[in-house]
Design a protein around this motif. Structure first.
Motif, PDB file in Angstrom:
ATOM      1  N   ARG A 192       0.930  -1.479   0.091  1.00  0.00           N
ATOM      2  CA  ARG A 192      -0.476   0.339   0.233  1.00  0.00           C
ATOM      3  C   ARG A 192       0.957   1.401   0.084  1.00  0.00           C
ATOM      4  NH1 ARG A 192      -5.187  -1.459   1.849  1.00  0.00           N
ATOM      5  NH2 ARG A 192      -5.239  -3.716   2.279  1.00  0.00           N
ATOM      6  N   THR A 236      -3.894   3.638  -0.324  1.00  0.00           N
ATOM      7  CA  THR A 236      -4.789   3.091  -1.186  1.00  0.00           C
ATOM      8  C   THR A 236      -5.073   2.160  -1.128  1.00  0.00           C
ATOM      9  OG1 THR A 236      -1.821   1.858  -1.958  1.00  0.00           O
ATOM     10  CG2 THR A 236      -2.671   4.143  -2.138  1.00  0.00           C
ATOM     11  N   ASP A 237      -5.617   0.970  -1.841  1.00  0.00           N
ATOM     12  CA  ASP A 237      -5.920  -0.362  -1.171  1.00  0.00           C
ATOM     13  C   ASP A 237      -4.111  -0.989  -1.846  1.00  0.00           C
ATOM     14  OD1 ASP A 237      -6.618  -0.815  -4.962  1.00  0.00           O
ATOM     15  OD2 ASP A 237      -6.430   0.795  -4.435  1.00  0.00           O
ATOM     16  N   GLU A 238      -3.955  -3.060  -1.960  1.00  0.00           N
ATOM     17  CA  GLU A 238      -2.879  -3.062  -2.455  1.00  0.00           C
ATOM     18  C   GLU A 238      -2.499  -2.729  -4.042  1.00  0.00           C
ATOM     19  OE1 GLU A 238      -3.717  -7.147  -1.118  1.00  0.00           O
ATOM     20  OE2 GLU A 238      -3.463  -6.678   0.837  1.00  0.00           O
ATOM     21  N   SER A 256      -8.448   6.025   0.122  1.00  0.00           N
ATOM     22  CA  SER A 256      -9.477   5.968   1.087  1.00  0.00           C
ATOM     23  C   SER A 256      -8.643   6.555   2.293  1.00  0.00           C
ATOM     24  CB  SER A 256      -9.785   4.462   1.435  1.00  0.00           C
ATOM     25  OG  SER A 256     -10.632   4.443  -0.063  1.00  0.00           O
ATOM     26  N   GLU A 293       0.548  -3.885   7.402  1.00  0.00           N
ATOM     27  CA  GLU A 293       1.036  -4.097   6.605  1.00  0.00           C
ATOM     28  C   GLU A 293       1.998  -3.799   5.206  1.00  0.00           C
ATOM     29  OE1 GLU A 293      -2.037  -4.866   4.498  1.00  0.00           O
ATOM     30  OE2 GLU A 293      -3.869  -4.917   6.138  1.00  0.00           O
TER      31      GLU A 293
END
Length: 136
Positions: free
Chosen positions: A3, A19-21, A27, A48
């Motif tokens: 991310r 971010t998403d992956e 977001s 993460e």
């Protein structure tokens, strides 16, 4: 993939977006007390994978650095010491607070919610991150 995290750094609070992956969508994540920011990032990095960190770059209308840039430079030094393997980029953050507030108005949030400065910081971080994604 890992991310990308964006920070809307402030003296009291820092808005955080992620971010998403696949690094496609920005977001809002949260807002934290700036004194607790590095520990929050360390805890998040333990859960993460982080590809990079984007820190908002406040500028005046004439493109000169904002007065808060001095504090951000001190933070950036500590950030790079804490995360030496994660690249740090900067993204112009002019007008993000105003855009964040307007986004809240446009989405129909009640006046009481719009006064939540932490939410404004989180939305600002999201705008910084989305601008960065659009640029790369």
């Amino acid at each position: 993939m890992a991310r990308i995290i964006a920070l809307d750094y402030g003296k009291q609070r820092t808005g955080i977006a992620v971010t998403d992956e696949l690094q496609l969508i920005a977001s809002g994540l949260t807002t934290v007390n700036t004194k607790e920011l590095l520990q929050f990032l360390k805890d998040y990095a333990a859960r993460e994978k982080i590809a990079r960190i984007v820190v908002g770059e406040p500028k005046q209308r004439d493109n000169s650095p904002s007065e808060s840039e001095e504090a951000i430079q001190v933070f950036l030094k500590r950030l790079k010491e804490s995360f030496p393997l994660i690249p740090v980029d900067r993204q112009d953050e002019r007008f993000t607070s105003k855009l964040a507030f307007q986004t809240m108005v446009n989405s129909g949030l009640k006046k009481k919610k719009r006064q939540n400065k932490g939410l404004i910081d989180e939305i600002s971080a999201t705008l910084i991150l989305q601008s960065y994604l659009n640029r790369i």
